[in-house]
Design a protein around this motif. Structure first.
Motif, mmCIF file in Angstrom:
data_model
loop_
_atom_site.group_PDB
_atom_site.id
_atom_site.type_symbol
_atom_site.label_atom_id
_atom_site.label_comp_id
_atom_site.label_asym_id
_atom_site.label_seq_id
_atom_site.Cartn_x
_atom_site.Cartn_y
_atom_site.Cartn_z
ATOM 1 N N GLN A 46 43.431 24.000 32.212
ATOM 2 C CA GLN A 46 43.741 25.404 31.976
ATOM 3 C C GLN A 46 42.467 26.227 31.921
ATOM 4 O O GLN A 46 41.579 25.965 31.111
ATOM 5 C CB GLN A 46 44.527 25.583 30.668
ATOM 6 C CG GLN A 46 45.000 27.015 30.436
ATOM 7 C CD GLN A 46 45.783 27.177 29.142
ATOM 8 O OE1 GLN A 46 45.529 26.492 28.157
ATOM 9 N NE2 GLN A 46 46.738 28.089 29.129
ATOM 10 N N TYR A 85 46.687 18.263 32.124
ATOM 11 C CA TYR A 85 46.691 19.628 32.639
ATOM 12 C C TYR A 85 45.308 20.247 32.438
ATOM 13 O O TYR A 85 44.614 19.975 31.462
ATOM 14 C CB TYR A 85 47.731 20.488 31.913
ATOM 15 C CG TYR A 85 49.152 20.224 32.344
ATOM 16 C CD1 TYR A 85 49.859 19.156 31.851
ATOM 17 C CD2 TYR A 85 49.774 21.061 33.264
ATOM 18 C CE1 TYR A 85 51.162 18.905 32.256
ATOM 19 C CE2 TYR A 85 51.078 20.829 33.680
ATOM 20 C CZ TYR A 85 51.763 19.744 33.164
ATOM 21 O OH TYR A 85 53.051 19.512 33.570
ATOM 22 N N PHE A 128 54.874 30.660 28.591
ATOM 23 C CA PHE A 128 54.820 30.085 29.930
ATOM 24 C C PHE A 128 56.192 29.571 30.336
ATOM 25 O O PHE A 128 56.868 28.885 29.576
ATOM 26 C CB PHE A 128 53.839 28.904 29.983
ATOM 27 C CG PHE A 128 52.409 29.286 29.770
ATOM 28 C CD1 PHE A 128 51.776 28.993 28.572
ATOM 29 C CD2 PHE A 128 51.684 29.922 30.763
ATOM 30 C CE1 PHE A 128 50.449 29.332 28.358
ATOM 31 C CE2 PHE A 128 50.357 30.266 30.563
ATOM 32 C CZ PHE A 128 49.740 29.971 29.360
ATOM 33 N N VAL A 184 49.833 23.949 23.549
ATOM 34 C CA VAL A 184 51.061 24.427 24.172
ATOM 35 C C VAL A 184 52.253 23.777 23.455
ATOM 36 O O VAL A 184 52.278 22.561 23.239
ATOM 37 C CB VAL A 184 51.077 24.044 25.669
ATOM 38 C CG1 VAL A 184 52.354 24.519 26.331
ATOM 39 C CG2 VAL A 184 49.858 24.645 26.370
ATOM 40 N N MET A 194 51.049 33.475 24.189
ATOM 41 C CA MET A 194 51.297 33.385 25.639
ATOM 42 C C MET A 194 52.579 32.592 25.823
ATOM 43 O O MET A 194 52.759 31.540 25.196
ATOM 44 C CB MET A 194 50.149 32.645 26.336
ATOM 45 C CG MET A 194 48.900 33.444 26.525
ATOM 46 S SD MET A 194 49.088 34.752 27.757
ATOM 47 C CE MET A 194 49.091 33.799 29.278
ATOM 48 N N PHE A 205 53.547 25.364 36.215
ATOM 49 C CA PHE A 205 53.520 26.408 35.201
ATOM 50 C C PHE A 205 53.228 27.755 35.842
ATOM 51 O O PHE A 205 52.430 27.853 36.788
ATOM 52 C CB PHE A 205 52.423 26.120 34.164
ATOM 53 C CG PHE A 205 52.868 25.239 33.033
ATOM 54 C CD1 PHE A 205 53.115 23.898 33.242
ATOM 55 C CD2 PHE A 205 53.024 25.751 31.754
ATOM 56 C CE1 PHE A 205 53.519 23.072 32.188
ATOM 57 C CE2 PHE A 205 53.428 24.940 30.690
ATOM 58 C CZ PHE A 205 53.672 23.603 30.916
ATOM 59 N N GLY A 206 53.869 28.796 35.311
ATOM 60 C CA GLY A 206 53.521 30.144 35.714
ATOM 61 C C GLY A 206 52.230 30.581 35.054
ATOM 62 O O GLY A 206 51.643 29.840 34.251
ATOM 63 N N GLN A 207 51.810 31.790 35.377
ATOM 64 C CA GLN A 207 50.559 32.323 34.842
ATOM 65 C C GLN A 207 50.707 32.805 33.403
ATOM 66 O O GLN A 207 49.719 33.061 32.731
ATOM 67 C CB GLN A 207 50.078 33.489 35.706
ATOM 68 C CG GLN A 207 49.745 33.086 37.124
ATOM 69 C CD GLN A 207 48.578 32.132 37.165
ATOM 70 O OE1 GLN A 207 47.462 32.480 36.831
ATOM 71 N NE2 GLN A 207 48.826 30.890 37.572
ATOM 72 N N GLY A 208 51.934 32.943 32.962
ATOM 73 C CA GLY A 208 52.166 33.311 31.576
ATOM 74 C C GLY A 208 52.364 34.799 31.350
ATOM 75 O O GLY A 208 51.939 35.626 32.150
ATOM 76 N N LYS A 235 44.963 31.783 32.241
ATOM 77 C CA LYS A 235 45.842 31.184 33.259
ATOM 78 C C LYS A 235 46.788 30.182 32.620
ATOM 79 O O LYS A 235 46.585 29.744 31.492
ATOM 80 C CB LYS A 235 45.004 30.463 34.333
ATOM 81 C CG LYS A 235 43.982 31.341 35.013
ATOM 82 C CD LYS A 235 44.629 32.406 35.856
ATOM 83 C CE LYS A 235 43.606 33.208 36.636
ATOM 84 N NZ LYS A 235 44.247 34.313 37.396
ATOM 85 N N GLY A 236 47.814 29.809 33.382
ATOM 86 C CA GLY A 236 48.712 28.774 32.901
ATOM 87 C C GLY A 236 48.131 27.389 33.145
ATOM 88 O O GLY A 236 47.254 27.211 33.982
ATOM 89 N N PRO A 237 48.611 26.401 32.400
ATOM 90 C CA PRO A 237 48.164 25.025 32.647
ATOM 91 C C PRO A 237 48.531 24.589 34.064
ATOM 92 O O PRO A 237 49.621 24.913 34.550
ATOM 93 C CB PRO A 237 48.939 24.216 31.605
ATOM 94 C CG PRO A 237 49.384 25.198 30.581
ATOM 95 C CD PRO A 237 49.589 26.478 31.312
#
Lengths: 110, 112
Positions: B38, B36, A91, A43, A89, A101-104, B42-44
């Motif tokens: 993941q 985190y 985020f 990320v 992705m 964090f959102g789902q992206g 999905k998001g972290p």
């Protein structure tokens, strides 16, 4: 209910087109962040937003990117002229240190 | 100096075993170290976090061990379960900026 909701979940766009990714925080977060994750990679930080202003941006966040909070609740990331390498992705995260964090949004540039 | 190095890249553990993921950093200005989790697509999700004034923090089956002098921190998952199978990222941030610098991620597989 998630703290941060992102729309759309998936966006396919032609190279050179503009895209807007949206984020809606549930709670009243002061801090917002945009991160991206290229498939299979880590990320990466793009930009942070505090008190309705950009507080920091990375070298990835060049002139083709912009962020806004147009109506005090939605938080948007705009990519002006998409490139193939923008496929990733994206985020949105809210809260200090981006705790939520959102789902992206999966952005695919073709 | 902004990097966070994470290892291993992948880890396979039997159900009930201990999963250990390690991270190292260079920047001594980092003062917040989260982990985190993941799942695919999905998001972290924030799992657990520690600040450098403590050497260990435990939440349920998850423990962070922090070694300030070695500039290393690790995540221990006790009694690992198949549902723990996911990618785990360590991260770090420093004041006054709160952006997160992520490690490369560890893909954990817990076999039943």
């Amino acid at each position: 209910e998630p703290e941060v909701t992102q729309t759309p979940s998936h966006q396919v766009t032609q190279m050179g087109q503009e895209v807007i990714l949206r984020c809606v925080p549930i709670s009243n977060h002061l801090y917002f962040y945009w991160y991206r994750q290229i498939l299979g990679q880590k990320v990466e930080f793009l930009v942070s937003f505090y008190n309705n202003e950009i507080s920091e941006k990375s070298e990835i966040f060049d002139d083709q990117f912009s962020v806004e909070r147009p109506d005090g609740s939605n938080f948007t990331l705009k990519i002006r002229s998409t490139k193939l390498e923008d496929s990733a992705m994206y985020f949105c995260a809210g809260g200090h240190h981006g705790a939520f964090f959102g789902q992206g949004t999966r952005l695919t540039v073709v | 100096q902004q990097q966070v190095k994470q290892s291993p890249q992948s880890l396979i553990v039997q159900k009930g075993g201990i999963s250990i993921i390690n991270c190292a950093y260079e920047n001594t200005a980092f003062d917040y170290f989260p982990w985190y989790q993941q799942f695919p697509g999905k998001g972290p999700a924030l799992l657990i976090a520690i600040r450098p004034d403590v050497s260990e923090k435990k939440e349920g089956r998850f423990t962070i061990s922090f070694n300030k002098s070695a500039k290393q921190f690790s995540l221990h998952i006790m009694d690992s379960q198949p549902g723990d199978s996911a990618t785990y990222f360590c991260a770090a941030s420093r004041p006054p900026l709160s952006r997160l610098t992520f490690g490369e991620g560890t893909q954990l597989t817990v076999n039943p």
